[in-house]
Design a protein around this motif. Structure first.
Motif, mmCIF file in Angstrom:
data_model
loop_
_atom_site.group_PDB
_atom_site.id
_atom_site.type_symbol
_atom_site.label_atom_id
_atom_site.label_comp_id
_atom_site.label_asym_id
_atom_site.label_seq_id
_atom_site.Cartn_x
_atom_site.Cartn_y
_atom_site.Cartn_z
ATOM 1 N N UNK A 122 -44.944 -18.676 -26.949
ATOM 2 C CA UNK A 122 -44.643 -17.490 -27.758
ATOM 3 C C UNK A 122 -45.898 -17.001 -28.480
ATOM 4 N N UNK A 123 -46.706 -17.929 -29.004
ATOM 5 C CA UNK A 123 -47.953 -17.543 -29.668
ATOM 6 C C UNK A 123 -48.883 -16.797 -28.707
ATOM 7 N N UNK A 124 -48.954 -17.272 -27.495
ATOM 8 C CA UNK A 124 -49.791 -16.621 -26.494
ATOM 9 C C UNK A 124 -49.304 -15.199 -26.225
ATOM 10 N N UNK A 125 -47.987 -15.045 -26.111
ATOM 11 C CA UNK A 125 -47.416 -13.716 -25.873
ATOM 12 C C UNK A 125 -47.651 -12.795 -27.065
ATOM 13 N N UNK A 126 -47.456 -13.305 -28.274
ATOM 14 C CA UNK A 126 -47.684 -12.511 -29.482
ATOM 15 C C UNK A 126 -49.141 -12.067 -29.559
ATOM 16 N N UNK A 127 -50.057 -12.979 -29.268
ATOM 17 C CA UNK A 127 -51.483 -12.643 -29.289
ATOM 18 C C UNK A 127 -51.775 -11.507 -28.310
ATOM 19 N N UNK A 128 -51.218 -11.605 -27.128
ATOM 20 C CA UNK A 128 -51.443 -10.598 -26.091
ATOM 21 C C UNK A 128 -50.810 -9.252 -26.445
ATOM 22 N N UNK A 129 -49.610 -9.295 -27.007
ATOM 23 C CA UNK A 129 -48.859 -8.062 -27.268
ATOM 24 C C UNK A 129 -49.285 -7.343 -28.548
ATOM 25 N N UNK A 130 -49.518 -8.101 -29.624
ATOM 26 C CA UNK A 130 -49.712 -7.448 -30.929
ATOM 27 C C UNK A 130 -50.823 -8.029 -31.783
ATOM 28 N N UNK A 131 -51.531 -9.024 -31.279
ATOM 29 C CA UNK A 131 -52.574 -9.699 -32.067
ATOM 30 C C UNK A 131 -52.046 -10.192 -33.409
ATOM 31 N N UNK A 132 -50.788 -10.641 -33.432
ATOM 32 C CA UNK A 132 -50.145 -11.212 -34.611
ATOM 33 C C UNK A 132 -49.901 -10.198 -35.724
ATOM 34 N N UNK A 133 -49.811 -8.919 -35.373
ATOM 35 C CA UNK A 133 -49.537 -7.866 -36.359
ATOM 36 C C UNK A 133 -48.093 -7.403 -36.202
ATOM 37 N N UNK A 134 -47.203 -7.777 -37.135
ATOM 38 C CA UNK A 134 -45.798 -7.392 -36.997
ATOM 39 C C UNK A 134 -45.593 -5.880 -37.024
ATOM 40 N N UNK A 135 -46.514 -5.130 -37.589
ATOM 41 C CA UNK A 135 -46.413 -3.679 -37.683
ATOM 42 C C UNK A 135 -46.939 -2.959 -36.439
ATOM 43 N N UNK A 136 -47.443 -3.705 -35.468
ATOM 44 C CA UNK A 136 -48.054 -3.086 -34.286
ATOM 45 C C UNK A 136 -47.064 -2.144 -33.600
ATOM 46 N N UNK A 137 -47.558 -0.987 -33.221
ATOM 47 C CA UNK A 137 -46.739 -0.052 -32.445
ATOM 48 C C UNK A 137 -47.634 0.685 -31.470
ATOM 49 N N UNK A 138 -47.047 1.030 -30.379
ATOM 50 C CA UNK A 138 -47.728 1.761 -29.322
ATOM 51 C C UNK A 138 -46.742 2.813 -28.859
ATOM 52 N N UNK A 139 -46.892 4.031 -29.350
ATOM 53 C CA UNK A 139 -45.908 5.060 -29.055
ATOM 54 C C UNK A 139 -46.481 6.135 -28.162
ATOM 55 N N UNK A 140 -45.597 6.715 -27.377
ATOM 56 C CA UNK A 140 -45.937 7.821 -26.509
ATOM 57 C C UNK A 140 -44.947 8.938 -26.819
ATOM 58 N N UNK A 141 -45.359 9.846 -27.696
ATOM 59 C CA UNK A 141 -44.466 10.923 -28.139
ATOM 60 C C UNK A 141 -44.032 11.828 -26.992
ATOM 61 N N UNK A 142 -44.889 12.001 -25.987
ATOM 62 C CA UNK A 142 -44.527 12.882 -24.881
ATOM 63 C C UNK A 142 -43.345 12.331 -24.088
ATOM 64 N N UNK A 143 -43.202 11.006 -24.074
ATOM 65 C CA UNK A 143 -42.092 10.394 -23.357
ATOM 66 C C UNK A 143 -40.998 9.913 -24.310
ATOM 67 N N UNK A 144 -41.186 10.156 -25.611
ATOM 68 C CA UNK A 144 -40.217 9.790 -26.638
ATOM 69 C C UNK A 144 -39.862 8.307 -26.574
ATOM 70 N N UNK A 145 -40.875 7.494 -26.450
ATOM 71 C CA UNK A 145 -40.649 6.053 -26.414
ATOM 72 C C UNK A 145 -41.839 5.350 -27.030
ATOM 73 N N UNK A 146 -41.684 4.072 -27.249
ATOM 74 C CA UNK A 146 -42.771 3.277 -27.784
ATOM 75 C C UNK A 146 -42.442 1.811 -27.711
ATOM 76 N N UNK A 147 -43.378 1.013 -28.170
ATOM 77 C CA UNK A 147 -43.191 -0.434 -28.235
ATOM 78 C C UNK A 147 -43.579 -0.874 -29.638
ATOM 79 N N UNK A 148 -42.838 -1.852 -30.167
ATOM 80 C CA UNK A 148 -42.967 -2.184 -31.574
ATOM 81 C C UNK A 148 -42.943 -3.685 -31.821
ATOM 82 N N UNK A 149 -43.659 -4.112 -32.861
ATOM 83 C CA UNK A 149 -43.561 -5.465 -33.367
ATOM 84 C C UNK A 149 -44.391 -6.496 -32.630
ATOM 85 N N UNK A 150 -44.149 -7.745 -32.999
ATOM 86 C CA UNK A 150 -44.918 -8.867 -32.478
ATOM 87 C C UNK A 150 -44.878 -8.952 -30.958
ATOM 88 N N UNK A 151 -43.701 -8.713 -30.379
ATOM 89 C CA UNK A 151 -43.545 -8.827 -28.928
ATOM 90 C C UNK A 151 -43.540 -7.466 -28.232
#
Length: 124
Positions: A26-55
């Motif tokens: 899980x730590x490895x996945x968290x590091x890869x996905x969000x660098x341990x930042x619970x606030x991490x988000x990656x949004x694409x407004x044009x597609x009205x979607x995004x990805x959020x959080x540790x995972x």
């Protein structure tokens, strides 16, 4: 491990009762996905979607709006403890949600929760 990784690891093993191997994965996945930042988000407004959080839970219709489901659960939506935006800083609740999140299945074009969790698949 640095201090943040150690804190997450100890919480997963001691409080959530993850095996050490599952916690390390899980730590490895968290590091890869969000660098341990619970606030991490990656949004694409044009597609009205995004990805959020540790995972980086995805918030697309095709993925069953998992991002919104995580945010609602961590924020406490529908409870007396509701706190909008809590997901952005509550890493413990995000890890708790990771353990109990129902696995979503696509059946006849509909997305439905199963009796299993994504965590169940890791420990099987």
């Amino acid at each position: 491990m640095n201090d943040i990784q150690t804190k997450y690891f100890n919480f997963m093993v001691n409080e959530l009762k993850f095996s050490k191997n599952i916690a390390i994965g899980a730590l490895s996945q968290i590091d890869s996905e969000s660098s341990f930042k619970p606030w991490a988000s990656n949004t694409d407004e044009s597609e009205r979607q995004g990805s959020f959080g540790l995972f980086q839970w995805n918030d697309s219709v095709e993925d069953g709006d998992r991002g919104q489901m995580m945010k609602d659960w961590v924020d406490g939506k529908g409870t007396s403890n509701y706190q909008e935006g809590r997901w952005m800083h509550d890493w413990k609740r995000q890890l708790e949600y990771f353990k109990i999140e129902p696995k979503l299945l696509k059946i006849n074009g509909n997305i439905v929760p199963s009796q299993r969790t994504y965590y169940d698949d890791l420990v099987a």
